[in-house]
Design a protein around this motif. Structure first.
Motif, PDB file in Angstrom:
ATOM      1  N   LEU A  74       0.817  -1.206   0.000  1.00 16.58           N
ATOM      2  CA  LEU A  74       0.000   0.000   0.000  1.00 16.58           C
ATOM      3  C   LEU A  74       0.856   1.264   0.000  1.00 16.58           C
ATOM      4  CD1 LEU A  74      -2.961  -0.918   2.367  1.00 16.58           C
ATOM      5  CD2 LEU A  74      -2.724  -1.245  -0.081  1.00 16.58           C
ATOM      6  N   ARG A  75       2.061   1.169   0.532  1.00 21.40           N
ATOM      7  CA  ARG A  75       2.947   2.342   0.509  1.00 21.40           C
ATOM      8  C   ARG A  75       3.529   2.585  -0.873  1.00 21.40           C
ATOM      9  NH1 ARG A  75       7.162   2.277   5.334  1.00 21.40           N
ATOM     10  NH2 ARG A  75       7.714   4.243   4.301  1.00 21.40           N
ATOM     11  N   THR A  76       3.653   1.515  -1.675  1.00 22.73           N
ATOM     12  CA  THR A  76       4.238   1.676  -3.007  1.00 22.73           C
ATOM     13  C   THR A  76       3.421   2.629  -3.883  1.00 22.73           C
ATOM     14  OG1 THR A  76       5.256  -0.507  -2.889  1.00 22.73           O
ATOM     15  CG2 THR A  76       4.982   0.446  -5.078  1.00 22.73           C
ATOM     16  N   PRO A  77       2.097   2.429  -4.031  1.00 25.07           N
ATOM     17  CA  PRO A  77       1.348   3.406  -4.831  1.00 25.07           C
ATOM     18  C   PRO A  77       1.333   4.792  -4.208  1.00 25.07           C
ATOM     19  CG  PRO A  77      -0.152   1.842  -3.788  1.00 25.07           C
ATOM     20  CD  PRO A  77       1.228   1.304  -3.610  1.00 25.07           C
ATOM     21  N   LEU A  78       1.351   4.882  -2.871  1.00 25.47           N
ATOM     22  CA  LEU A  78       1.391   6.183  -2.226  1.00 25.47           C
ATOM     23  C   LEU A  78       2.682   6.922  -2.573  1.00 25.47           C
ATOM     24  CD1 LEU A  78      -0.082   5.464   1.328  1.00 25.47           C
ATOM     25  CD2 LEU A  78      -1.078   6.891  -0.453  1.00 25.47           C
ATOM     26  N   ALA A  79       3.799   6.181  -2.600  1.00 26.06           N
ATOM     27  CA  ALA A  79       5.077   6.802  -2.955  1.00 26.06           C
ATOM     28  C   ALA A  79       5.059   7.306  -4.399  1.00 26.06           C
ATOM     29  CB  ALA A  79       6.212   5.802  -2.754  1.00 26.06           C
ATOM     30  N   SER A  80       4.454   6.533  -5.300  1.00 28.48           N
ATOM     31  CA  SER A  80       4.365   6.959  -6.701  1.00 28.48           C
ATOM     32  C   SER A  80       3.499   8.203  -6.843  1.00 28.48           C
ATOM     33  CB  SER A  80       3.799   5.822  -7.556  1.00 28.48           C
ATOM     34  OG  SER A  80       4.642   4.686  -7.516  1.00 28.48           O
ATOM     35  N   ILE A  81       2.372   8.217  -6.118  1.00 33.08           N
ATOM     36  CA  ILE A  81       1.474   9.375  -6.174  1.00 33.08           C
ATOM     37  C   ILE A  81       2.184  10.615  -5.631  1.00 33.08           C
ATOM     38  CG2 ILE A  81      -0.659  10.349  -5.250  1.00 33.08           C
ATOM     39  CD1 ILE A  81      -1.760   7.457  -5.223  1.00 33.08           C
TER      40      ILE A  81
END
Length: 300
Positions: A74-81
């Motif tokens: 869940l942190r991976t897409p947050l980091a991309s955003i």
């Protein structure tokens, strides 16, 4: 009554008559009965403790898996955003129109991915709580397939998708939202484990009193030993360096949603010998008698 962990109970014996004390044989008999009762009590206690320990261990295991999933997937897409949004804010004037569109595409795609993860967690919570009850209605299954394909359009952008529907499929009494989510999850799973440009096929056919939906990809396939495990919570196929991001809940949710419809889901080898096939089997409910025509028009 004494057990290995200490006294378990106290037994009192009352005798009526002149003899108020136990003789040697009677005392041995009482002692033997007490020992047997103590053993039985100890076994029940140990069984309860073992069950509690098993539940606690499983709960801790699931908590650990959920934490790992949230902390990484869940942190991976947050980091991309966050990275895309920061670039747009700090370098907006220096970016070309194409660069800005690419960054906005990243924000949208990763937001949709994050939304799917959260949705899967909420769906699994509903399943675990036992509060999920399908809201059924008669419908054409091809309409549900079309809606699922529209929702998964972004996911399937780099794949060829083909739908093969047997003519004359009967109406199905389903919860369209749940079955649509099953199909979206299956399509998402298929695209994750197959190369861009490869074909994903969805086949619909009648088999006796059931409707069979197959989703077939041309990916790495699923090892036979893991074909049942992939429907467990948080389980993902061990694909080495090609391990894909995700919570490992998609197929578990599919199993739950299909199950509340009285159907089954299983993993099979792809018919072409390369890839995987997930087969959903749903019972076809008989259509009841049509309601009598409205007579109000005849009275007018």
């Amino acid at each position: 009554m004494k057990t290995a962990s200490g006294p378990a109970a106290v037994i009192g014996i009352e005798r009526k008559g002149a003899e108020r004390t136990l003789n040697a044989d009677e005392r041995r008999l009482v002692d033997a009965l007490c020992d047997q009762a103590a053993i039985a009590v100890e076994r029940v206690r140990l069984a309860d403790e073992l069950a509690e320990a098993s539940v606690a261990a499983e709960t801790e295991h699931l908590r650990s898996l959920l934490f790992n999933s949230i902390s990484h997937d869940l942190r991976t897409p947050l980091a991309s955003i966050l990275g895309a949004a920061t670039s747009l804010r700090l370098n907006h004037e220096g970016l070309t129109a194409q660069d800005r569109n690419d960054l906005l595409d990243t924000v949208q795609e990763e937001s949709e991915r994050l939304n799917r993860f959260v949705g899967n967690l909420l769906d699994m919570t509903r399943l675990e709580a036992g509060v999920l009850k399908p809201s059924r209605a008669w419908m054409d299954i091809r309409d549900v397939v079309g809606s699922a394909l529209r929702r998964a359009k972004t996911l399937l952008a780099r794949h060829q998708v083909r739908v093969e529907a047997e003519p004359g499929l009967p109406p199905m009494n389903l919860d369209a939202i749940l079955i649509e989510q099953v199909l979206v999850n299956l399509l998402d799973n298929a695209q994750k484990y197959s190369d861009p440009g490869s074909e994903i096929v969805m086949r619909l056919a009648r088999a006796g009193s059931n409707l069979v939906i197959d989703v077939i990809d041309q990916g790495l396939g699923i090892p036979e030993a893991e074909r049942d495990l992939i429907f467990d919570k948080f389980y993902r196929v061990r694909a080495g360096d090609r391990r894909q991001a995700g919570t490992g809940l998609g197929l578990s949710i599919c199993k739950g949603f299909v199950g509340v419809h009285g159907g089954t889901i299983k993993a099979l080898p792809a018919p072409q010998g390369e890839g995987a096939m997930i087969r959903v089997t749903l019972p076809i409910d008989p259509i009841g008698p049509l309601p009598p025509p409205d007579s109000e028009g005849d009275d007018a």
